[in-house]
Scaffold this active site. Structure first.
Site, mmCIF file in Angstrom:
data_model
loop_
_atom_site.group_PDB
_atom_site.id
_atom_site.type_symbol
_atom_site.label_atom_id
_atom_site.label_comp_id
_atom_site.label_asym_id
_atom_site.label_seq_id
_atom_site.Cartn_x
_atom_site.Cartn_y
_atom_site.Cartn_z
ATOM 1 N N CYS A 5 -5.189 -0.625 0.010
ATOM 2 C CA CYS A 5 -6.175 -1.473 -0.700
ATOM 3 C C CYS A 5 -6.093 -2.911 -0.051
ATOM 4 C CB CYS A 5 -6.060 -1.711 -2.040
ATOM 5 S SG CYS A 5 -6.121 -0.318 -2.891
ATOM 6 N N CYS A 36 -7.560 -11.128 0.021
ATOM 7 C CA CYS A 36 -8.193 -9.833 0.629
ATOM 8 C C CYS A 36 -8.569 -9.834 2.213
ATOM 9 C CB CYS A 36 -9.501 -9.428 -0.221
ATOM 10 S SG CYS A 36 -10.395 -8.191 0.518
ATOM 11 N N LEU A 56 -10.323 -7.929 -11.832
ATOM 12 C CA LEU A 56 -10.228 -9.194 -12.881
ATOM 13 C C LEU A 56 -9.289 -10.019 -12.283
ATOM 14 C CD1 LEU A 56 -11.403 -10.348 -15.387
ATOM 15 C CD2 LEU A 56 -9.461 -9.446 -16.535
ATOM 16 N N HIS A 57 -7.922 -9.541 -12.053
ATOM 17 C CA HIS A 57 -6.825 -10.021 -11.392
ATOM 18 C C HIS A 57 -6.463 -11.382 -11.857
ATOM 19 C CE1 HIS A 57 -7.931 -7.199 -8.248
ATOM 20 N NE2 HIS A 57 -8.736 -7.787 -7.603
ATOM 21 N N CYS A 105 -12.474 -13.384 -1.509
ATOM 22 C CA CYS A 105 -11.325 -13.391 -2.410
ATOM 23 C C CYS A 105 -10.164 -13.810 -1.542
ATOM 24 C CB CYS A 105 -11.097 -12.165 -3.201
ATOM 25 S SG CYS A 105 -12.689 -11.521 -4.248
ATOM 26 N N GLU A 152 -14.095 1.154 8.041
ATOM 27 C CA GLU A 152 -13.060 1.959 7.865
ATOM 28 C C GLU A 152 -13.279 2.605 6.451
ATOM 29 O OE1 GLU A 152 -9.622 -0.539 10.243
ATOM 30 O OE2 GLU A 152 -9.450 -0.176 7.792
ATOM 31 N N CYS A 160 -17.202 -8.862 3.979
ATOM 32 C CA CYS A 160 -17.861 -9.261 2.581
ATOM 33 C C CYS A 160 -17.743 -10.692 2.688
ATOM 34 C CB CYS A 160 -16.590 -8.779 1.702
ATOM 35 S SG CYS A 160 -16.920 -9.057 -0.015
ATOM 36 N N CYS A 193 -12.076 6.825 -0.286
ATOM 37 C CA CYS A 193 -12.374 5.363 -0.440
ATOM 38 C C CYS A 193 -13.411 5.147 0.622
ATOM 39 C CB CYS A 193 -11.098 4.634 -0.340
ATOM 40 S SG CYS A 193 -11.104 2.843 -0.539
ATOM 41 N N GLU A 196 -18.378 -5.494 -0.998
ATOM 42 C CA GLU A 196 -18.648 -5.693 -2.643
ATOM 43 C C GLU A 196 -19.971 -4.760 -2.685
ATOM 44 O OE1 GLU A 196 -17.845 -6.687 -5.513
ATOM 45 O OE2 GLU A 196 -19.561 -5.838 -6.259
HETATM 46 N N1 SAH Z 1 -15.430 -5.712 -3.588
HETATM 47 C C1 SAH Z 1 -14.824 -4.682 -4.493
HETATM 48 C C2 SAH Z 1 -14.396 -3.294 -3.843
HETATM 49 C C3 SAH Z 1 -13.653 -3.292 -2.591
HETATM 50 S S1 SAH Z 1 -11.964 -3.949 -2.810
HETATM 51 C C4 SAH Z 1 -13.905 -5.193 -5.351
HETATM 52 O O1 SAH Z 1 -13.548 -6.332 -5.068
HETATM 53 O O2 SAH Z 1 -13.576 -4.854 -6.374
HETATM 54 C C5 SAH Z 1 -10.940 -2.843 -3.664
HETATM 55 C C6 SAH Z 1 -9.812 -3.293 -4.462
HETATM 56 O O3 SAH Z 1 -8.766 -3.718 -3.510
HETATM 57 C C7 SAH Z 1 -9.973 -4.595 -5.392
HETATM 58 O O4 SAH Z 1 -9.635 -4.344 -6.696
HETATM 59 C C8 SAH Z 1 -9.664 -5.619 -4.622
HETATM 60 O O5 SAH Z 1 -9.398 -6.553 -5.472
HETATM 61 C C9 SAH Z 1 -8.231 -4.939 -4.059
HETATM 62 N N2 SAH Z 1 -7.701 -5.565 -3.074
HETATM 63 C C10 SAH Z 1 -8.271 -6.530 -2.331
HETATM 64 N N3 SAH Z 1 -7.209 -7.040 -1.462
HETATM 65 C C11 SAH Z 1 -6.113 -6.522 -1.678
HETATM 66 C C12 SAH Z 1 -4.595 -6.561 -1.201
HETATM 67 N N4 SAH Z 1 -4.509 -7.406 -0.186
HETATM 68 N N5 SAH Z 1 -3.830 -5.769 -1.891
HETATM 69 C C13 SAH Z 1 -4.140 -5.124 -2.861
HETATM 70 N N6 SAH Z 1 -5.459 -4.976 -3.387
HETATM 71 C C14 SAH Z 1 -6.404 -5.449 -2.936
HETATM 72 FE FE1 SF4 Z 2 -14.877 -8.666 -1.253
HETATM 73 FE FE2 SF4 Z 2 -13.713 -6.862 -2.835
HETATM 74 FE FE3 SF4 Z 2 -12.282 -8.201 -0.999
HETATM 75 FE FE4 SF4 Z 2 -13.246 -9.675 -2.871
HETATM 76 S S1 SF4 Z 2 -11.854 -8.129 -2.910
HETATM 77 S S2 SF4 Z 2 -13.592 -10.323 -0.658
HETATM 78 S S3 SF4 Z 2 -15.221 -8.821 -3.185
HETATM 79 S S4 SF4 Z 2 -13.927 -6.734 -0.739
#
Ligand code: SAH
Ligand code: SF4
Length: 386
Positions: free
Chosen positions: A344, A122, A224-225, A119, A95, A115, A108, A170
């Site tokens: 996101c 996500c 970072l989170h 995480c 997407e 991936c 985006c 990623e």
């Molecule tokens: N893999 C990369 C880029 C894709 S994710 C990364 O992790 O940075 C893009 C952004 O969306 C990242 O900052 C990720 O942490 C955030 N993200 C992932 N799951 C999310 C969610 N459920 N709600 C809000 N942001 C989220």
């Molecule tokens: Fe992959 Fe980024 Fe989602 Fe983490 S936040 S699972 S690195 S896409």
């Protein structure tokens, strides 16, 4: 190579196109011509490239083609954002999302189908991993979005001013293809985007960040989170391999390598009761004191069967205030396109998982809803915000 065994001209950086033309006994400027046709005029039929001689066009058609990924569907959010589902060569669906704002248009883009980094917050991670996208499949998203947004018709208007690699996957796990696609985004003979306006978002793959400076000058966003290793490792398994101190060191080195003064964006998702306490904000302020940066707080976007809830408005405000009082520039990401499952972390596509992670996800679905959702259901469920 495409399935017909020909070289795909789409996705070849200018350097790679020059090598190709040299092999065909042609001058390097042919690369500039072909790039302009594809990315500035939107022409993907070699016969229409009229400043190239007929004989060279015939040779190109024999050896190469311009093969775009297939757009399967399009959805428009009430806020004007658009989401496209694109089929890639592996058969997976990925997407991409366009977010229009008054002063810019941000696309985006996805870099992988799924991936592998898992995480915990996500949706893409929950789908497991299928494949890296080719450079053509990555730049093809920009080509398609530009085409759908009328970018090739209205010469004066540039609907896409910014690209963020924040879709599925990623980007630094798919290094070479992402570098080629990013180079084409910035190339003056292609999309000509400013290097400040192309952003690679990474969860913190340190060895890849360390080599980034040899390939690009793109902007960097770092997921970072969490303000300490214990918490970060809990929600982002990659932290066990590359802990925070190493990550911040590599980010600092990359920023120092850039010729202009730029700072990274530190992304921090706010998960209720997990990482959104005032002490977390104070610890984050302390952690980043030697790294000039901007902080982007991201409200958690829920998806089907997610384990978390978004922080309350009061916690978000307090969190921001603590960081601001410590001197940071803090933005809060507005949630866009939530209604079409395109905010996101909600992007799932339809990924033929190779890691069996989605089995775990489906087991959870079964215990909660009494049925296993197939992947298309997952998408629909997400769009409906169960
Ligand atoms: N893999 C990369 C880029 C894709 S994710 C990364 O992790 O940075 C893009 C952004 O969306 C990242 O900052 C990720 O942490 C955030 N993200 C992932 N799951 C999310 C969610 N459920 N709600 C809000 N942001 C989220
Ligand atoms: Fe992959 Fe980024 Fe989602 Fe983490 S936040 S699972 S690195 S896409």
């Amino acid at each position: 190579m495409t399935s017909s065994g020909k070289i795909n001209l789409l996705g070849l950086s200018r350097e790679k196109l020059k090598v190709l033309f040299a092999e065909l006994g042609e001058k390097p400027f042919r690369a500039d011509q072909v790039m302009k046709w594809i990315y500035q005029r939107g022409i993907v039929d070699i016969d229409l490239m009229t400043d190239i001689s007929k004989s060279l066009r015939e040779l190109l058609k024999e050896k190469t083609e311009i093969y775009l990924p297939n757009v399967l569907s399009e959805a428009t959010s009430v806020d004007g954002s658009q989401k496209w589902i694109v089929e890639v060569a592996s058969g997976s669906k990925i997407e991409m999302v366009f977010i229009p704002e008054s002063n810019r248009g941000t696309l985006c883009v996805s870099s992988q189908a799924g991936c592998s980094l898992d995480c915990s917050f996500c949706a893409t991670g929950k789908q497991g991993f299928n494949s890296n996208l080719s450079a053509a499949e990555i730049i093809g998203q920009v080509w398609w979005a530009n085409s759908r947004l009328g970018g090739y018709q209205k010469k004066l208007e540039r609907p896409i001013s910014n690209v963020v690699m924040m879709g599925m996957g990623e980007p630094l796990m798919n290094f070479e293809n992402v570098m080629d696609a990013v180079a084409i985004m910035m190339d003056d003979f292609a999309f000509g985007l400013s290097k400040r306006k192309v952003t690679i978002s990474t969860s913190g793959l340190v060895p890849a960040i360390d080599k980034l400076k040899d390939y690009t000058e793109a902007s960097l966003a770092v997921s970072l989170h969490a303000p300490n290793d214990e918490l970060r490792s809990q929600i982002m398994p990659i932290n066990k391999k590359y802990p925070i101190a190493e990550l911040l060191r590599s980010v600092q080195d990359y920023m120092a390598s850039l010729p202009d003064s730029r700072v990274p964006v530190i992304e921090y998702i706010l998960l209720r009761g997990i990482n959104d306490h005032r002490q977390h904000a104070r610890d984050l302020a302390k952690l980043l004191e030697n790294l000039p940066c901007k902080i982007n707080l991201i409200p958690f976007n829920s998806f089907a069967f997610s384990d978390y809830e978004a922080s309350t408005a009061t916690s978000v405000t307090k969190f921001r205030q603590i960081l601001q009082e410590a001197g940071y520039t803090v933005t809060i990401r507005t949630t866009r396109a939530d209604d079409i499952g395109a905010a996101c972390g909600q992007l799932v596509g339809d990924v033929a998982d190779q890691t069996y992670r989605s089995d775990r996800y489906n087991k959870k679905a079964k215990s909660k809803f009494g049925k296993i959702f197939n992947k298309t259901d997952n998408l629909a469920v997400m769009a409906d915000r169960v």
